[in-house]
Structures are given as C-alpha cells and as structure tokens.
Design an enzyme around this catalytic site. Structure first.
Site, short mmCIF file in Angstrom:
data_model
loop_
_atom_site.label_atom_id
_atom_site.label_comp_id
_atom_site.label_asym_id
_atom_site.label_seq_id
_atom_site.Cartn_x
_atom_site.Cartn_y
_atom_site.Cartn_z
N LYS A 16 -6.88 -11.61 -0.37
CA LYS A 16 -7.50 -10.91 -1.51
C LYS A 16 -7.19 -11.63 -2.83
O LYS A 16 -8.05 -11.79 -3.69
CB LYS A 16 -7.00 -9.46 -1.59
CG LYS A 16 -7.36 -8.63 -0.36
CD LYS A 16 -6.79 -7.23 -0.46
CE LYS A 16 -5.28 -7.16 -0.38
NZ LYS A 16 -4.72 -7.60 0.92
N GLY A 40 1.66 -8.51 -1.99
CA GLY A 40 1.98 -9.89 -2.37
C GLY A 40 0.69 -10.67 -2.30
O GLY A 40 0.18 -10.91 -1.21
N HIS A 41 0.13 -11.01 -3.46
CA HIS A 41 -1.16 -11.69 -3.51
C HIS A 41 -0.95 -13.13 -3.97
O HIS A 41 -0.46 -13.36 -5.07
CB HIS A 41 -2.13 -10.95 -4.45
CG HIS A 41 -2.46 -9.57 -3.97
ND1 HIS A 41 -3.23 -8.69 -4.68
CD2 HIS A 41 -2.09 -8.91 -2.83
CE1 HIS A 41 -3.34 -7.55 -3.99
NE2 HIS A 41 -2.65 -7.67 -2.88
N GLN A 223 -3.11 -4.08 0.00
CA GLN A 223 -3.02 -3.73 1.42
C GLN A 223 -4.41 -3.87 2.08
O GLN A 223 -5.20 -4.66 1.60
CB GLN A 223 -2.45 -2.31 1.61
CG GLN A 223 -0.97 -2.20 1.29
CD GLN A 223 -0.65 -2.08 -0.19
OE1 GLN A 223 -1.20 -1.25 -0.87
NE2 GLN A 223 0.25 -2.90 -0.69
P1 GDP Z 1 -3.43 -11.01 0.04
O1 GDP Z 1 -2.25 -10.12 0.11
O2 GDP Z 1 -4.64 -10.42 0.68
O3 GDP Z 1 -3.71 -11.52 -1.34
O4 GDP Z 1 -3.07 -12.29 0.94
P2 GDP Z 1 -1.67 -13.09 0.94
O5 GDP Z 1 -1.60 -13.90 -0.30
O6 GDP Z 1 -0.56 -12.19 1.24
O7 GDP Z 1 -1.87 -14.00 2.22
C1 GDP Z 1 -2.97 -14.82 2.38
C2 GDP Z 1 -2.47 -16.25 2.58
O8 GDP Z 1 -3.55 -17.06 2.96
C3 GDP Z 1 -1.92 -16.88 1.32
O9 GDP Z 1 -0.89 -17.74 1.66
C4 GDP Z 1 -3.11 -17.66 0.76
O10 GDP Z 1 -2.73 -18.76 -0.06
C5 GDP Z 1 -3.73 -18.12 2.03
N1 GDP Z 1 -5.18 -18.36 2.00
C6 GDP Z 1 -6.17 -17.61 1.49
N2 GDP Z 1 -7.38 -18.11 1.84
C7 GDP Z 1 -7.11 -19.19 2.61
C8 GDP Z 1 -7.93 -20.10 3.33
O11 GDP Z 1 -9.14 -20.01 3.34
N3 GDP Z 1 -7.28 -21.08 4.04
C9 GDP Z 1 -5.94 -21.22 4.04
N4 GDP Z 1 -5.40 -22.23 4.72
N5 GDP Z 1 -5.14 -20.37 3.40
C10 GDP Z 1 -5.73 -19.35 2.70
P1 IMO Z 2 -1.08 -6.99 0.45
O1 IMO Z 2 -1.66 -6.34 -0.78
C1 IMO Z 2 0.39 -6.47 4.49
C2 IMO Z 2 2.64 -2.83 5.36
C3 IMO Z 2 4.10 -2.96 5.68
C4 IMO Z 2 4.26 -1.80 6.64
C5 IMO Z 2 3.35 -0.74 6.05
C6 IMO Z 2 4.07 0.26 5.17
O2 IMO Z 2 -0.28 -8.19 0.18
O3 IMO Z 2 -2.14 -7.18 1.48
P2 IMO Z 2 5.11 0.17 2.73
O4 IMO Z 2 6.17 -0.72 2.16
O5 IMO Z 2 3.80 0.07 2.02
O6 IMO Z 2 5.54 1.58 2.89
O7 IMO Z 2 4.88 -0.41 4.22
O8 IMO Z 2 2.40 -1.43 5.28
N1 IMO Z 2 2.21 -3.42 4.06
C7 IMO Z 2 1.51 -4.55 3.97
N2 IMO Z 2 1.11 -5.42 4.93
N3 IMO Z 2 0.05 -6.67 3.21
C8 IMO Z 2 0.41 -5.80 2.24
O9 IMO Z 2 -0.02 -5.90 0.98
C9 IMO Z 2 1.21 -4.70 2.60
N4 IMO Z 2 1.78 -3.68 1.92
C10 IMO Z 2 2.38 -2.90 2.83
O10 IMO Z 2 4.40 -4.19 6.27
O11 IMO Z 2 3.73 -2.16 7.90
MG MG Z 3 -0.27 -10.15 0.79
#
Ligand code: GDP
Ligand code: IMO
Ligand code: MG
Length: 422
Positions: A16, A40-41, A223
C-alpha cells in the site's frame, strides 16, 4: 484525480505504501483513517528507504497535506519518534501534518494488556504487533478512552489518566504484571502532548473545507481486508475497520464524496501473525525468504507466504467495492516454473466461492487450484504493459478477472519507476 480510497485486499503488507506514494503525485491530501503504529508502510525514493507507521505515506512528497484521521489510534510517544526520524532523513514535517483531535490515544497500559493477553491465550494467540492496538480500540468502544484533545490539555489529561491508570493497574496486578507509575506515564505523555500540540486540529472541518476548494483526497488504508474487525478472519484480526467503509467513519467524509476504491494485492499472498491462510505454501515461502523478501516492516517477523487466493480477493472486491486493482510484487514470481492460483475452497463435500466467516472452517478449507505456466524472465526492468512477458500479462489478466475488478497498476519492484499503469 477525485477522492480515492486505497485498501489492502489481502492480509496486510500488500504494498500500500508504495502505491500511495505513486498515487500521491496526483492528490492534494492523504488521510490515514484506521489502525495505528501496527502498520508499516515501506516507500523507496531512490536508494532511500522510509517505513511509515502513523504518518501518511504522502508526507514524502512536497506540498501535500497529510491527515491522521479520527479513526486512527495514536501512540503519541511513537508518533513523536516517527516525526523526529523523518526530519532527520530530511523530510519536512510541519503544517503539512495534521492529527485529529478526536483520534484516541494509545497508552502504556494498552501495550502491557496486549502483551499479557497474548501470553494468556497461549497457542491460541493472535500474533499481534504488541502495540496496544486492541486494548486502545477496546477503551474507545467502552467509552473510557483518552483522545488527542485530552492529551494536549494537561489538566484534563492528568485527571483522566489518574483514573485510568488506577483501574488498569488493578487488572495488570491480577494478570501478574507490573503496575504502572502514574507519575512516569504522565511526565512522558506531557512531553509528547507539548510536542504534538501544533499538529492537532479538527480534521473533519479541515477536510470538508479543502474538498469545497476542489482538493482531491487519497485515503490510505492500513492492514488489509481480512484483518478487518468485522469482515476479517475473526478473532485473528486487528481491531478497526480496515475496509473501505472505515474511510468514511475514520475521517468524517461521507460515502457520496468517495469516487473510487483501489484494492492493492500482491501477485501471491502473505500474512504475518496467526490465523487461517488457505494457500500457505512452504515452497513459495522458502523462495521469497531466500530472496530476503517478506519480513515484516513493523516487527521484522517472517511473513507466511502462499499462492494467490482469488476467493479472498474476490471477497475483498465485494466488501470494499474495489474498482481498480494494483497488483504488486509481480517480480516475486519471476523464477517460478508453475504458478498456482486458488479459485475455490473445498471443505468436506462443500465448495466455497466466498470466504466462510468462521475462522475454524476457513482453516480446514483445502484450496482448489488452477495452474499457470511461469514466465521465467525478470520483470523488474519492464516499464510498460508491452514490455512484460506475455505469460506475465496473461497471469495478471487472469487474477484481475478472478478478483472481479479491473487491473489498474502492475508493480514490478519497490521503486516509483517500477510501476506500470495499465
Ligand atoms: P504495506 O504495509 O501494504 O505498505 O506493505 P509493506 O511496506 O509492509 O510491505 C510491502 C513490501 O513490498 C515492501 O518491502 C515494499 O518495498 C515491497 N514492494 C512493494 N511493491 C513491490 C514490488 O512490486 N516488487 C518488489 N520487489 N517489492 C515491492
Ligand atoms: P500494514 O498496514 C500485516 C496483524 C498482526 C496480527 C493482527 C493483529 O503494514 O499492512 P494488532 O497489533 O493489530 O492487534 O495485530 O494483525 N497486523 C498486520 N499484518 N500488516 C499490517 O499493517 C498489520 N497490522 C496488524 O500481525 O496478526
Ligand atoms: Mg506493512
């Protein structure tokens, strides 16, 4: 661009942050509407990596207003650290960030209770991020929460906090945990309150005035759909409405002002924490972990990985009203010979084309797969639809069709330029 809600269509971590960053270019305002620092984005700008927890990912682009809406639960100490960290990295954080005065505050007893409840649950634990999210939303619903407006008014904060600490210390003692010192917590939260005071405002009025001026708003979901408190795999969920409806209640912007919903999904499936994951698969987990991928951005835990689950994404289209899909991490499948996609679940003699509400039933479901021939070519350098291998295009088309929505973006790497608009 019109007002757009962006949601995670799987179990979180769909990418995201990356897609928000790309789409922010054409938006004026980015609003977080749910969750807290459990999120964590990740956003890469050049070689620099940013992980946003509470601050909307739009903060990385100049001239964009970022709003933490009323639906978010804010750990103020963590927010201060995040702002300071961003400033250290050269990101301007000032009047471009506004926090709702009615957003609820996460307190140390929430974190402590979160941890204690997980211990008590033993093997039935949720696998939370231990950020105190569940207890903070619990207090909000029980009408005993503290809000940002309390945090920035020291006298109010003091009396409310005294009462809350005294009650929660009783509970903590009963659970065998150490009680908290009212004085220490008050002192820590006073400092955070002072720091955050200039950021706190009535964000509902602010958003409506901005929309009146013609500003376009992007709602940054946290999430994912199956972590939604109502629509997810309860009880293995988070404690807020992560789905599109949450954007309205979590910001005060009414449904008729929303123009479209973008659903972000990986080209495969991941989940971090406990709970059912029908397409979980050791082969793809090992492959991705071996590439150093799929470790949690907030907790560093390895994510559980599996094949693309179109029963889940179709369900996500239904509950969110997704019109456009952003498929990320296509490049993660570049070396796979035969790619599987789940098209239905089997449970005994029953066949499910939607996600059953009972987590136990879902855990017992067997996926029904169709297979796709892998493209076995790197996709990370592709910059247009035409540059993608034909088999990758066929795969993307198929998963979009199975998910019942239009393909809008394909992402082939974490960087901004690794984004293909379809
Ligand atoms: P979010 O929580 O939905 O914002 O996603 P996260 O940041 O937690 O995890 C997504 C991971 O995938 C991060 O490490 C991004 O840098 C990575 N990412 C997103 N899009 C791509 C993609 O198209 N290819 C690769 N290799 N990594 C990606
Ligand atoms: P983003 O925005 C993935 C999961 C936790 C656990 C459940 C409940 O980065 O996509 P909590 O601490 O919210 O009570 O945990 O939800 N969880 C996530 N999993 N991405 C997240 O956020 C999450 N935020 C919470 O691992 O299973
Ligand atoms: Mg995340």
């Amino acid at each position: 661009m019109a007002n757009t809600i962006l949601v995670g269509a799987q179990w979180g971590d769909e990418g995201k942050g990356k897609i928000i960053d790309v789409m922010t270019e054409k938006a004026d305002i980015v609003v977080r509407y749910a969750g807290g620092n459990n999120a964590g984005h990740t956003v890469f700008i050049g070689k620099k990596k940013y992980i946003l927890h509470l601050v909307p990912s739009g903060i990385l682009r100049k001239g964009k207003l970022c709003v933490i809406g009323n639906g978010v639960v804010v750990d103020p100490v963590s927010l201060v650290k995040e702002i300071q960290g961003l400033r250290k990295l050269g990101v301007k954080v000032g009047p471009n960030l506004v926090v709702s005065e009615t957003a609820h505050v996460v307190l140390p007893y929430h974190r402590e209770l979160d941890a204690q409840r997980e211990v008590l649950k033993g093997k039935n634990k949720i696998g939370t991020t231990k950020r105190g999210i569940g207890p903070a939303y619990g207090d909000k619903a029980a009408r005993v929460g503290l809000r940002m407006i309390d945090l920035i008014h020291p006298e109010r904060m003091e009396s409310k906090l005294r009462w809350r600490i005294s009650e929660n210390n009783e509970v903590l003692r009963a659970l065998g945990a150490k009680p908290l010192s009212f004085k220490t917590v008050l002192a820590e939260y006073r400092v955070a309150g002072n720091y955050l005071k200039p950021f706190v405002a009535n964000t509902v009025v602010l958003l409506h005035e901005a929309m009146q001026r013609g500003n376009d708003v992007l709602f940054e979901g946290a999430q994912g759909t199956f972590l939604d408190i109502d629509h997810g795999t309860y009880p293995f969920v988070t404690s807020s409405n992560t789905t599109a409806g949450g954007a309205c209640t979590g910001s005060g912007v009414p449904p008729h002002r929303m123009d479209r919903v973008v659903g972000v999904m990986k080209a495969y499936t991941t989940r971090v924490g406990e709970g059912p994951l029908p397409t979980e698969n050791a082969e793809i987990s090992d492959l991705l972990h071996g590439m150093g991928r799929e470790f949690g951005a907030t907790t560093g835990r390895p994510r559980r990985c599996g094949w693309f689950d179109s029963v889940a994404t179709r369900h996500a289209t239904m509950v969110n009203g997704i019109d456009g899909l952003a498929v990320t991490n296509l490049d993660g499948l570049d070396s796979v010979e035969t790619i599987k996609v789940c098209v239905a679940y089997r449970h005994g003699k029953a066949r499910y084309d939607f996600v059953p509400n009972d987590a136990q039933t879902l855990a017992e479901c067997q996926p029904v797969y169709v297979e796709f021939e892998g493209w076995r070519t790197p996709t990370d350098k592709a910059r247009s639809w035409k540059q993608l291998p034909p088999k990758a295009r066929a795969y993307l088309k198929a998963i979009a069709e199975l998910s019942d929505a239009k393909l809008f973006i394909a992402s082939v790497g974490p960087a901004r330029e690794q984004t293909i608009f379809v």
